[in-house]
Design an enzyme around this catalytic site. Structure first.
Site, PDB file in Angstrom:
ATOM      1  N   GLU A 169      -3.254  -7.351  11.499  1.00 49.56           N
ATOM      2  CA  GLU A 169      -3.777  -8.192  10.655  1.00 49.56           C
ATOM      3  C   GLU A 169      -2.671  -8.195   9.515  1.00 49.56           C
ATOM      4  OE1 GLU A 169      -7.654  -8.634  10.055  1.00 49.56           O
ATOM      5  OE2 GLU A 169      -7.404  -9.670   7.992  1.00 49.56           O
ATOM      6  N   GLU A 293     -15.995  -9.649   3.107  1.00 54.78           N
ATOM      7  CA  GLU A 293     -15.447 -10.634   4.007  1.00 54.78           C
ATOM      8  C   GLU A 293     -16.172 -10.758   5.392  1.00 54.78           C
ATOM      9  OE1 GLU A 293     -11.226  -9.857   3.731  1.00 54.78           O
ATOM     10  OE2 GLU A 293     -11.133 -10.774   1.647  1.00 54.78           O
ATOM     11  N   ASP A 367      -6.683  -8.588  -5.355  1.00 60.21           N
ATOM     12  CA  ASP A 367      -6.238  -8.457  -3.913  1.00 60.21           C
ATOM     13  C   ASP A 367      -4.802  -8.567  -3.877  1.00 60.21           C
ATOM     14  OD1 ASP A 367      -6.227  -8.255  -1.273  1.00 60.21           O
ATOM     15  OD2 ASP A 367      -6.756 -10.378  -0.869  1.00 60.21           O
ATOM     16  N   GLU A 395       1.854  -8.836   2.295  1.00 59.08           N
ATOM     17  CA  GLU A 395       1.026 -10.054   2.491  1.00 59.08           C
ATOM     18  C   GLU A 395       1.518 -11.221   1.728  1.00 59.08           C
ATOM     19  OE1 GLU A 395      -2.975  -9.105   2.415  1.00 59.08           O
ATOM     20  OE2 GLU A 395      -3.698 -11.249   2.776  1.00 59.08           O
TER      21      GLU A 395
HETATM   22  O1  GCW Z   1      -5.933  -8.879   1.625  1.00 60.19           O
HETATM   23  C1  GCW Z   1      -6.979  -9.391   2.246  1.00 60.19           C
HETATM   24  C2  GCW Z   1      -6.522  -9.809   3.822  1.00 60.19           C
HETATM   25  C3  GCW Z   1      -7.313  -9.377   4.640  1.00 60.19           C
HETATM   26  C4  GCW Z   1      -7.601  -8.055   4.712  1.00 60.19           C
HETATM   27  C5  GCW Z   1      -8.530  -7.821   3.172  1.00 60.19           C
HETATM   28  C6  GCW Z   1      -9.155  -6.257   3.093  1.00 60.19           C
HETATM   29  C7  GCW Z   1      -8.183  -6.551   6.455  1.00 60.19           C
HETATM   30  O2  GCW Z   1      -6.153 -11.198   3.501  1.00 60.19           O
HETATM   31  O3  GCW Z   1      -6.879 -10.018   5.825  1.00 60.19           O
HETATM   32  O4  GCW Z   1      -8.509  -7.715   5.877  1.00 60.19           O
HETATM   33  O5  GCW Z   1      -7.850  -8.197   2.328  1.00 60.19           O
HETATM   34  O6  GCW Z   1      -8.277  -5.675   2.573  1.00 60.19           O
HETATM   35  O7  GCW Z   1     -10.072  -6.018   3.727  1.00 60.19           O
END
Ligand code: GCW
Length: 701
Positions: A169, A293, A367, A395
């Site tokens: 991921e 999430e 994030d 990311e």
């Molecule tokens: O940054 C976001 C990402 C997800 C990730 C989530 C997290 C593992 O888009 O892919 O999942 O955060 O940190 O839990």
């Protein structure tokens, strides 16, 4: 010789010497300067070890391999030797030299023309061996060398987001590096390279699977596989953690519930934890993403995060491991502010977590955005051990195609003052435990490793793994120093080229921010793949996954007002921070739109209106990328051809995409500001619809 034949030989010889990046910063290439080589060789005639401990063996062999490469000669490993030029590895708990060192700390000093690497522990000696090699790799003088170093943070950890099916991921360097289908029978030699690389920068923990966790990792079949990995990593001082799915008692154990207060559930975790220790006696512990999430968690049963974490801590009680509980939680409330979610859900729980629990907090409240203010939880939880979670994998930071060196971003967060206990209460002090006298401390980085030959995709992405480890060991190191070390160890021995590349790296993060998220904008990337611009994104499965939720562009201005009218998120910070960021006249421009909705025509302290300033920054980004390209051209003679071409190609993509970001954002926001791109800048040559089409392609199925 015919022309073709000549070409053939050229290609073959360049391949033979090509650096594929697989050796990371441990390439140990021969030192070009013969004099310098000779002076090191005088001090390195023997490696003296008096123990047959496996870690010490690894340390001595690493020194041998390293010196062989760097000096071009084999240095013997011996039990005893007389005379000068000995490198002595010494583990001694009570040696005076080790008194001020922590367990993993080391000292390197000279004693009558010999070099001693001394530590209380074998792992400390291994770290010292790598430090000595680094000193040679970076051309330091060893005469009278005197280094004493202890890690500032206890748990220095990589978090892999690797799945059982082989995908990663948010991974941009191929598939997973863990060969689940081969384990435990075949040990890929890359695990050893991985262990060496981590030990060389002091990383001592790794969670091997995605926090969006599959219960599969807790089955006997997978525990055998994980045990095989743990056995490889152990002598390098690395402890293995597992990310767990909170619903495992149901999915795996066949129970009716996973309620953390249910006795059967607690029993299940106790037994599972015991079972894990039969495979991995020094198991590091659990990493948990819960009620975030869509992941299951204690709130599914009306319980709190503390109930969940403490249950697992209880199961870990007989053992030395811990529980790392993530604070990355947020609900989809269109009228709320995601900025506040983690803080608000966890604040009432401060003081209720078991001492075995560390709450792991992302550096910023949203994030891993390219620039975020520090997470307001730092400094506000005196009774909870908070760990830092940085993202190494890029990311939102150009993935594997944009050159973005992240040490300055990590340091910006670590060295912001929370004012929690007066001036000087930096985030770093919260994290390293010094502010609240915490007994444990943690810095985790979401890994960027994958199956790519060079591990990390973009050759420069390796530097972010390196920088993360170095800062977790010692956050006072400067970003320049870390960059320069990495360059010398990885890319080139040329001082002038090294200086130019350091300069490129130091500029790279501000440049990236300039064409993506200037002035404190955030979260305007393409939906789900998180690549490229999509500031117009207004509909998604959740409102807080759109772009308009964050930038709040309207006919008046741009930015998220967090001073009270729309959200009072600023109040989560101490009064001093509120004062600094709460006044739009004084707020640093890099954070401005995080906290203020600023009118388009408002004059900023640069003398330009918000709109003009926004345009100037968006336009400057691609120009700076061109400069990076120009500088890169000048170092060509000093860089391996394969690496040079790989970076050159990626810089071209970066330029194209910087223009894409620029045009997308300027055209889109221009519809709100109704103001022209200020002269002498040229308006974009394409229409907003044309740019939108580019993004649509990404979503084609
Ligand atoms: O940054 C976001 C990402 C997800 C990730 C989530 C997290 C593992 O888009 O892919 O999942 O955060 O940190 O839990």
């Amino acid at each position: 010789m015919t022309k073709q034949l000549l070409l053939f030989f050229l290609v073959i010889s360049s391949l033979a010497f090509a650096d594929d990046g697989s050796r990371l910063w441990l390439n140990y290439d021969l030192i070009k300067d013969a004099k310098q080589r000779e002076s090191y060789a005088q001090l390195a005639k023997f490696i003296v070890v008096s123990s047959d401990n496996q870690t010490i063996k690894i340390a001595s062999e690493e020194l041998q391999i390293g010196l062989q490469g760097l000096l071009g000669k084999k240095v013997a490993i011996v039990k005893t030797a007389t005379g000068s030029g000995r490198i002595v590895l010494s583990v001694n708990k009570n040696a005076p030299s080790t008194t001020n060192l922590s367990e993993e700390g080391y000292e390197i000093y000279t004693e009558k023309d010999n070099i001693v690497i001394s530590s209380k522990t074998e792992t400390g000696v291994l770290y010292g061996a790598f430090e000595l090699l680094r000193a040679i790799q970076t051309g330091k003088s060893l005469t009278n060398i005197s280094i004493a170093s202890s890690p500032k943070i206890k748990i220095r950890m990589l978090n892999h987001w690797d799945n059982a099916n082989g995908t990663v991921e948010r991974g941009y360097a191929g598939s997973t590096m863990w060969k689940w289908n081969e384990l435990p029978y075949r040990i890929d030699p890359r695990y050893i390279m991985y262990a060496r690389a981590n030990a060389s920068i002091g990383i001592n923990a790794t969670s091997i699977n995605n926090v969006n966790a599959s219960s599969r990792f807790l089955t006997a079949e997978y525990l055998e596989k994980i045990k095989a990995v743990a056995d490889v990593l152990r002598p390098y001082g690395i402890r293995v953690f597992i990310s767990v799915n909170f619903r495992s008692p149901r999915t795996l154990g066949g129970l009716k519930t996973s309620d953390p207060l249910d006795p059967e559930v607690r029993k299940w975790w106790n037994e599972k934890t015991k079972e894990i220790h039969q495979y991995i006696p020094d198991f590091g512990g659990y990493l948990v993403k819960a009620n975030s999430e869509g992941e299951p968690g204690p709130q599914d049963y009306g319980r709190t995060h503390a109930d969940g974490a403490n249950m697992l801590a209880d199961a870990m009680r007989p053992f030395s491991g811990i529980v790392i509980w993530r604070a990355f939680v947020y609900n989809a409330d269109p009228n709320g502010d995601r900025f506040k979610e983690g803080y608000e859900q966890f604040k009432p729980l401060d003081g209720t977590f078991d001492p075995k629990v560390i709450v792991q907090v992302k550096n910023g409240p949203i994030d891993f955005m390219p620039r975020e203010p520090f997470h307001p939880m730092f400094g506000a939880f005196p009774k909870t051990t908070l760990g830092m979670e940085f993202q190494i994998t890029q990311e939102y930071l150009g993935q594997s195609t944009h050159l973005t060196y992240l040490a300055p971003m990590y340091k910006e967060c670590l060295y912001t003052d929370t004012y929690a206990k007066g001036q000087g209460s930096t985030v770093a002090k919260v994290i390293d435990g010094s502010l609240y006298n915490a007994s444990n401390s943690l810095m985790a980085g979401v890994a960027n490793t994958g199956s790519d030959v060079n591990w990390c995709g973009h050759p420069f992405n390796q530097s972010n793994w390196y920088a993360f480890g170095r800062l977790a060991w010692d956050h006072t190191l400067s970003s320049e120093q870390i960059a320069s070390e990495w360059i010398q160890m990885t890319l080139t021995q040329s001082k002038s080229a090294g200086q130019k590349i350091t300069d490129m790296m130091m500029k790279s993060h501000p440049v990236y921010v300039s064409y993506t998220y200037p002035l404190g904008t955030a979260h305007m990337m393409g939906e789900s793949h998180h690549y490229g611009p999509e500031p117009w994104l207004a509909k998604s499965a959740r409102p807080d996954w759109t772009s308009v939720y964050y930038h709040r562009a309207d006919s008046i201005g741009l930015g998220f007002d967090r001073t009270g009218k729309l959200s009072n998120a600023l109040q989560l910070y101490s009064p001093e921070v509120q004062k600094k960021w709460g006044n739009s006249e004084q707020c640093p421009l890099d954070y401005l739109l995080w906290f203020h909705h600023v009118p388009w025509s408002k004059k900023l302290r640069t003398g330009r209106s918000l709109w003009d300033e926004l345009c100037v920054r968006y336009y400057d980004g691609p120009v700076q990328v061109k400069r990076l390209q120009d500088t890169w051209e000048t170092v060509k003679p000093d860089i391996d051809t394969e690496t040079f071409e790989s970076v050159k190609g990626r810089l071209k993509i970066q330029e194209k995409e910087a223009l894409w970001w620029r045009d997308a954002c300027v055209l889109y926001f221009g519809e709100y500001s109704k103001m022209p791109v200020p002269k002498p800048l040229m308006p974009p040559q394409r229409t907003l619809n044309e740019v939108k089409k580019l993004v649509e392609i990404y979503h084609l199925r």
